[in-house]
Scaffold this active site. Structure first.
Site, mmCIF file in Angstrom:
data_model
loop_
_atom_site.group_PDB
_atom_site.id
_atom_site.type_symbol
_atom_site.label_atom_id
_atom_site.label_comp_id
_atom_site.label_asym_id
_atom_site.label_seq_id
_atom_site.Cartn_x
_atom_site.Cartn_y
_atom_site.Cartn_z
ATOM 1 N N HIS A 1 -3.213 -13.641 -5.889
ATOM 2 C CA HIS A 1 -3.192 -12.394 -5.114
ATOM 3 C C HIS A 1 -4.620 -11.924 -4.856
ATOM 4 O O HIS A 1 -5.518 -12.134 -5.676
ATOM 5 C CB HIS A 1 -2.408 -11.312 -5.862
ATOM 6 C CG HIS A 1 -2.211 -10.079 -5.032
ATOM 7 N ND1 HIS A 1 -1.357 -10.045 -3.955
ATOM 8 C CD2 HIS A 1 -2.763 -8.834 -5.108
ATOM 9 C CE1 HIS A 1 -1.389 -8.841 -3.404
ATOM 10 N NE2 HIS A 1 -2.238 -8.091 -4.082
ATOM 11 N N CYS B 1 -0.791 -11.325 1.417
ATOM 12 C CA CYS B 1 -2.000 -10.764 0.802
ATOM 13 C C CYS B 1 -3.270 -11.401 1.341
ATOM 14 O O CYS B 1 -4.197 -10.719 1.783
ATOM 15 C CB CYS B 1 -1.921 -10.872 -0.724
ATOM 16 S SG CYS B 1 -2.099 -12.543 -1.402
ATOM 17 N N HIS C 1 -4.341 -3.536 -0.072
ATOM 18 C CA HIS C 1 -3.778 -4.892 -0.126
ATOM 19 C C HIS C 1 -2.352 -4.900 0.407
ATOM 20 O O HIS C 1 -1.718 -3.856 0.573
ATOM 21 C CB HIS C 1 -3.811 -5.435 -1.563
ATOM 22 C CG HIS C 1 -2.886 -4.738 -2.511
ATOM 23 N ND1 HIS C 1 -2.210 -5.390 -3.516
ATOM 24 C CD2 HIS C 1 -2.503 -3.436 -2.617
ATOM 25 C CE1 HIS C 1 -1.483 -4.530 -4.214
ATOM 26 N NE2 HIS C 1 -1.643 -3.347 -3.686
#
Length: 346
Positions: free
Chosen positions: A310, A262, A322
């Site tokens: 994240h 991520c 993402h």
């Protein structure tokens, strides 16, 4: 990154059945009656397995960001330790040269002062010359004392550098242990997820893979990204770079150009715009100015979860692009799919 709203806790129904069977079996034993034969285990439920796998992927991603942080710390400590070691070596060389020079001066003085000064004055054919030399000798002694003080100060600084180097090398060793532990944690979670998926039939595994690939393939045709302009030209370039990687696989610790985690996707995309972000999602949370979600513009970083493990990039219309989690591909997703921690404008 798994969706925040998940199915009921994994295995609850099976756990309840197991507890009921255990209670029944215990009652039979107390009555002195032989327990009934165990029933064969129920086949795994696809939805239940998916919930457990999603949870494991979430935990693996948290461990992945720990891994990234430990890796960055290790690189930094290696650089700092290298600088200190170079300084220690240079300081030792300077000290050795200074000691050699001082030793030569002391030896010369010892040879020059072998006779008593009064006797030398009496025996010297040119007393005036001797007295001038004595004054020069006194000046040399003063310089020698100054050199000696310099020598002691250099030795003190060198000892201090050695202590700093030892502490830095110890810190580096601890960072290596943290890196190895984080890597083991990621591998353990992923191995458990693979084991759970292995309990499914081939058709069920294919269905789960198809569902995830389909989510990655759906993009602007599914979401209305709106027409709000990016916060800057660089933000536009970073967003274009991130969107160009939709469909790429998630691989922990990777920063592209073909696989990403991520924070690795954000790092790579902003590098294409000429900006170097911190490597981890926690570091990226402090990489710019905080804005509210209502003020978010395309290209802004969106940090998720309380521990900020994240990160995605705002694409407009309440949507982020993402790299979700291990086993998934880079995709668009609603910003509301996960709890937002903060929004950062680089």
């Amino acid at each position: 990154m798994p969706v925040h709203r998940r199915p009921p806790l994994p295995g609850v129904q099976r756990l309840a059945r197991a507890l009921a069977l255990t209670a029944a079996a215990t009652g039979v034993i107390h009555l002195g009656v032989a327990p009934a034969a165990a029933t064969p285990a129920d086949p795994p439920d696809r939805a239940d397995v998916k919930a457990q796998v999603d949870q494991l992927y979430d935990e693996a991603e948290q461990a992945s960001e720990k891994y990234n942080a430990a890796q960055e710390q290790q690189k930094r400590l290696q650089r700092e330790a290298g600088i200190l070691l170079t300084q220690v070596a240079a300081g030792q060389d300077d000290l050795n040269r200074l000691r050699a020079d001082l030793g030569a001066v002391v030896a010369a003085q010892y040879r020059a002062q072998g006779l008593d000064p009064t006797l030398r004055l009496m025996l010297d054919n040119d007393p005036a010359s001797y007295l001038a030399g004595a004054r020069s000798l006194g000046q040399a002694t003063a310089r020698q004392n100054e050199t000696l003080r310099d020598l002691r100060e250099r030795q003190r600084r060198l000892d201090q550098r050695r202590q700093e180097t030892a502490a830095k090398l110890d810190e580096l060793e601890q960072a290596r242990h943290r890196l190895a532990a984080a890597k083991d944690e990621v591998r353990t979670r992923l191995a458990r997820a693979r084991q759970l998926l292995g309990d499914l039939t081939a058709a069920e595994r294919d269905r789960l893979a198809y569902d995830d690939d389909a989510r990655a393939a759906r993009g602007a045709d599914r979401f209305d990204l709106g027409n709000e302009p990016p916060a800057s030209d660089r933000a536009a370039a970073a967003l274009n770079a991130a969107v160009s990687k939709i469909g790429s696989s998630y691989v922990y610790g990777s920063t592209g150009p073909s696989t990403f985690d991520c924070s690795g996707l954000m790092y790579w995309a902003w590098r294409q715009a000429g900006v170097t972000l911190p490597r981890t999602s926690q570091g990226q949370a402090s990489a710019g100015r905080r804005v509210s979600l209502a003020e978010a513009r395309p290209g802004d970083l969106v940090i998720f979860f309380k521990d900020r493990h994240h990160v995605g990039m705002y694409a407009g219309g309440g949507v982020v692009v993402h790299a979700p989690h291990p086993g998934a591909r880079v995709r668009y997703e609603s910003v509301s799919a996960m709890p937002v921690n903060s929004v950062v404008r680089v």
